[in-house]
Design a protein around this motif. Sequence first.
Motif, PDB file in Angstrom:
ATOM      1  N   THR A 210      -2.708  -0.182 -15.248  1.00 42.73           N
ATOM      2  CA  THR A 210      -2.218  -0.870 -16.445  1.00 42.73           C
ATOM      3  C   THR A 210      -0.731  -0.634 -16.718  1.00 42.73           C
ATOM      4  O   THR A 210      -0.169  -1.283 -17.590  1.00 42.73           O
ATOM      5  N   SER A 211      -0.097   0.249 -15.974  1.00 49.95           N
ATOM      6  CA  SER A 211       1.327   0.529 -16.194  1.00 49.95           C
ATOM      7  C   SER A 211       2.164  -0.732 -15.986  1.00 49.95           C
ATOM      8  O   SER A 211       1.988  -1.472 -15.019  1.00 49.95           O
ATOM      9  N   ARG A 212       3.091  -0.941 -16.882  1.00 52.17           N
ATOM     10  CA  ARG A 212       3.985  -2.095 -16.781  1.00 52.17           C
ATOM     11  C   ARG A 212       4.956  -1.979 -15.603  1.00 52.17           C
ATOM     12  O   ARG A 212       5.549  -2.965 -15.194  1.00 52.17           O
TER      13      ARG A 212
ATOM     14  N   LEU B 201       7.236  -1.943  -8.597  1.00 52.00           N
ATOM     15  CA  LEU B 201       7.082  -1.106  -7.409  1.00 52.00           C
ATOM     16  C   LEU B 201       6.789  -1.915  -6.154  1.00 52.00           C
ATOM     17  O   LEU B 201       7.088  -1.479  -5.045  1.00 52.00           O
ATOM     18  N   LEU B 202       6.178  -3.063  -6.341  1.00 55.76           N
ATOM     19  CA  LEU B 202       5.632  -3.807  -5.211  1.00 55.76           C
ATOM     20  C   LEU B 202       6.598  -4.852  -4.664  1.00 55.76           C
ATOM     21  O   LEU B 202       7.356  -5.451  -5.430  1.00 55.76           O
ATOM     22  N   PRO B 203       6.517  -5.097  -3.367  1.00 58.48           N
ATOM     23  CA  PRO B 203       7.264  -6.237  -2.825  1.00 58.48           C
ATOM     24  C   PRO B 203       6.570  -7.514  -3.311  1.00 58.48           C
ATOM     25  O   PRO B 203       5.393  -7.472  -3.692  1.00 58.48           O
ATOM     26  N   PRO B 204       7.260  -8.637  -3.295  1.00 58.57           N
ATOM     27  CA  PRO B 204       6.567  -9.882  -3.650  1.00 58.57           C
ATOM     28  C   PRO B 204       5.550 -10.218  -2.565  1.00 58.57           C
ATOM     29  O   PRO B 204       5.746  -9.877  -1.395  1.00 58.57           O
ATOM     30  N   PRO B 205       4.454 -10.873  -2.938  1.00 64.53           N
ATOM     31  CA  PRO B 205       3.508 -11.287  -1.893  1.00 64.53           C
ATOM     32  C   PRO B 205       4.172 -12.314  -0.984  1.00 64.53           C
ATOM     33  O   PRO B 205       5.130 -12.984  -1.389  1.00 64.53           O
ATOM     34  N   PRO B 206       3.686 -12.465   0.224  1.00 64.55           N
ATOM     35  CA  PRO B 206       4.254 -13.471   1.131  1.00 64.55           C
ATOM     36  C   PRO B 206       4.157 -14.871   0.525  1.00 64.55           C
ATOM     37  O   PRO B 206       3.243 -15.156  -0.252  1.00 64.55           O
ATOM     38  N   LEU B 207       5.105 -15.730   0.854  1.00 67.81           N
ATOM     39  CA  LEU B 207       5.055 -17.105   0.361  1.00 67.81           C
ATOM     40  C   LEU B 207       3.917 -17.874   1.007  1.00 67.81           C
ATOM     41  O   LEU B 207       3.273 -18.709   0.379  1.00 67.81           O
TER      42      LEU B 207
ATOM     43  N   TRP C  97       0.840  -1.203   0.000  1.00 65.76           N
ATOM     44  CA  TRP C  97       0.000   0.000   0.000  1.00 65.76           C
ATOM     45  C   TRP C  97       0.875   1.253   0.000  1.00 65.76           C
ATOM     46  O   TRP C  97       0.627   2.196  -0.744  1.00 65.76           O
ATOM     47  N   ARG C  98       1.889   1.254   0.876  1.00 71.26           N
ATOM     48  CA  ARG C  98       2.775   2.421   1.000  1.00 71.26           C
ATOM     49  C   ARG C  98       3.496   2.704  -0.304  1.00 71.26           C
ATOM     50  O   ARG C  98       3.582   3.842  -0.747  1.00 71.26           O
ATOM     51  N   ARG C  99       4.011   1.645  -0.940  1.00 73.05           N
ATOM     52  CA  ARG C  99       4.756   1.830  -2.190  1.00 73.05           C
ATOM     53  C   ARG C  99       3.865   2.372  -3.302  1.00 73.05           C
ATOM     54  O   ARG C  99       4.299   3.219  -4.087  1.00 73.05           O
ATOM     55  N   LEU C 100       2.643   1.901  -3.380  1.00 71.56           N
ATOM     56  CA  LEU C 100       1.713   2.445  -4.379  1.00 71.56           C
ATOM     57  C   LEU C 100       1.446   3.925  -4.113  1.00 71.56           C
ATOM     58  O   LEU C 100       1.484   4.747  -5.027  1.00 71.56           O
TER      59      LEU C 100
END
Length: 177
Positions: free
Chosen positions: A140-142, A147-153, A20-23
Amino acid sequence: MRTVELLVDEATESAVREAWRRLADAGLPSQARHRSPTNRPHLTLAACPELTAPIRWELAEAAAALPLPVRFAGLIRFERPTSVLAWSLELDAALTGLHRTVWDAVTADNRPETLNPLHAPDNWSPHITLGRTRRPGAFTSRRIPELLPPPPLAAHLTTLRSFDTETGTLEILSPRG
């Protein structure tokens, strides 16, 4: 309207809040901009006009299945009727069963036309919302995945709650004891 939602464990909540913060930092729509103290990362199972006593009884029974382990499937976008960016969840037998129990409970005591058809078992796409807006095509931006961290495993769904959209009140739906 009353939502029926599942909250995530603390580590997963931290990861979602970081997304959320990164967005928000990138100037994109983000749930971080939703300042309500009730705003937490969650998975919506259903929404209905009323939670009657029989529904609450069934939801308390469903809450006994928690905590429920889940796995993230990746980034997903929706355009219906708002633009949504989310991390999707794998729909395994346990999550499918829990969702079906909740859906059956709310449909037993609410008229079908009052329910969101996107929550029906054949239409439901389990996800944790990262950002939403009424602006079509906002995600839609590539560059967004970068920008995002990977989701938790791995994650756990820990708490069943209901949110009343009219009064802003929350209710934890605990297992009967």
